[in-house]
Scaffold this motif. Structure first.
Motif, PDB file in Angstrom:
ATOM      1  N   THR A  26       0.783  -1.236   0.000  1.00 29.17           N
ATOM      2  CA  THR A  26       0.000   0.000   0.000  1.00 29.17           C
ATOM      3  C   THR A  26       0.812   1.282   0.000  1.00 29.17           C
ATOM      4  N   HIS A  27       2.114   1.210   0.307  1.00 32.93           N
ATOM      5  CA  HIS A  27       2.919   2.422   0.427  1.00 32.93           C
ATOM      6  C   HIS A  27       4.314   2.250  -0.166  1.00 32.93           C
ATOM      7  N   ILE A  28       4.927   3.392  -0.486  1.00 37.80           N
ATOM      8  CA  ILE A  28       6.323   3.443  -0.900  1.00 37.80           C
ATOM      9  C   ILE A  28       7.012   4.423   0.045  1.00 37.80           C
ATOM     10  N   ALA A  29       8.119   3.983   0.638  1.00 32.40           N
ATOM     11  CA  ALA A  29       8.872   4.819   1.566  1.00 32.40           C
ATOM     12  C   ALA A  29      10.188   5.226   0.920  1.00 32.40           C
ATOM     13  N   VAL A  30      10.637   6.442   1.238  1.00 26.31           N
ATOM     14  CA  VAL A  30      11.864   6.996   0.685  1.00 26.31           C
ATOM     15  C   VAL A  30      12.705   7.531   1.846  1.00 26.31           C
ATOM     16  N   ARG A  31      14.020   7.291   1.785  1.00 27.91           N
ATOM     17  CA  ARG A  31      14.912   7.840   2.804  1.00 27.91           C
ATOM     18  C   ARG A  31      16.265   8.173   2.187  1.00 27.91           C
ATOM     19  N   ASP A  32      17.024   8.987   2.880  1.00 30.19           N
ATOM     20  CA  ASP A  32      18.377   9.364   2.481  1.00 30.19           C
ATOM     21  C   ASP A  32      19.333   8.298   2.994  1.00 30.19           C
ATOM     22  N   THR A  42       6.775   8.748   3.331  1.00 31.70           N
ATOM     23  CA  THR A  42       5.946   7.602   2.967  1.00 31.70           C
ATOM     24  C   THR A  42       4.777   8.082   2.127  1.00 31.70           C
ATOM     25  N   PHE A  43       4.577   7.439   0.984  1.00 31.76           N
ATOM     26  CA  PHE A  43       3.533   7.808   0.034  1.00 31.76           C
ATOM     27  C   PHE A  43       2.595   6.639  -0.215  1.00 31.76           C
ATOM     28  N   PRO A  44       1.303   6.896  -0.379  1.00 30.82           N
ATOM     29  CA  PRO A  44       0.434   5.843  -0.901  1.00 30.82           C
ATOM     30  C   PRO A  44       0.944   5.474  -2.308  1.00 30.82           C
ATOM     31  N   VAL A  45       0.825   4.232  -2.675  1.00 32.86           N
ATOM     32  CA  VAL A  45       1.328   3.767  -3.975  1.00 32.86           C
ATOM     33  C   VAL A  45       0.806   4.639  -5.118  1.00 32.86           C
ATOM     34  N   THR A  46      -0.454   5.031  -5.073  1.00 33.02           N
ATOM     35  CA  THR A  46      -1.045   5.803  -6.171  1.00 33.02           C
ATOM     36  C   THR A  46      -0.519   7.232  -6.248  1.00 33.02           C
ATOM     37  N   SER A  47       0.156   7.711  -5.218  1.00 33.16           N
ATOM     38  CA  SER A  47       0.689   9.078  -5.209  1.00 33.16           C
ATOM     39  C   SER A  47       2.159   9.149  -5.590  1.00 33.16           C
ATOM     40  N   PHE A  48       2.847   8.035  -5.632  1.00 32.86           N
ATOM     41  CA  PHE A  48       4.292   8.067  -5.846  1.00 32.86           C
ATOM     42  C   PHE A  48       4.665   8.504  -7.269  1.00 32.86           C
ATOM     43  N   ALA A  49       4.025   7.969  -8.276  1.00 30.96           N
ATOM     44  CA  ALA A  49       4.341   8.357  -9.665  1.00 30.96           C
ATOM     45  C   ALA A  49       4.080   9.843  -9.898  1.00 30.96           C
ATOM     46  N   PRO A  50       2.941  10.398  -9.465  1.00 33.70           N
ATOM     47  CA  PRO A  50       2.753  11.851  -9.620  1.00 33.70           C
ATOM     48  C   PRO A  50       3.814  12.666  -8.861  1.00 33.70           C
TER      49      PRO A  50
END
Length: 61
Positions: A26-32, A42-50
């Protein structure tokens, strides 16, 4: 617990100076990668591409 992975563009010399991502159903997380214990986006999967598309746009557009 996330399974973090670095970009395939990370070279051997600067491999610690990149962004890492982790995915769940359900989510994609990003870190340095330089500071892995600090904040994570942390983004919902549907928000990551935009989000990525918005990063590619020139400032002010």
């Amino acid at each position: 617990m996330y399974h973090w992975r670095k970009s395939s563009y990370s070279g051997p010399d600067d491999g610690n100076a990149c962004v890492e991502i982790a995915t769940t159903p359900t989510h994609i997380a990003v870190r340095d990668s330089k500071t892995p214990t600090r904040a994570t986006l942390t983004f919902p999967v549907t928000s990551f591409a935009p989000f990525l598309e918005a990063l590619k746009k020139p400032a002010g557009k």
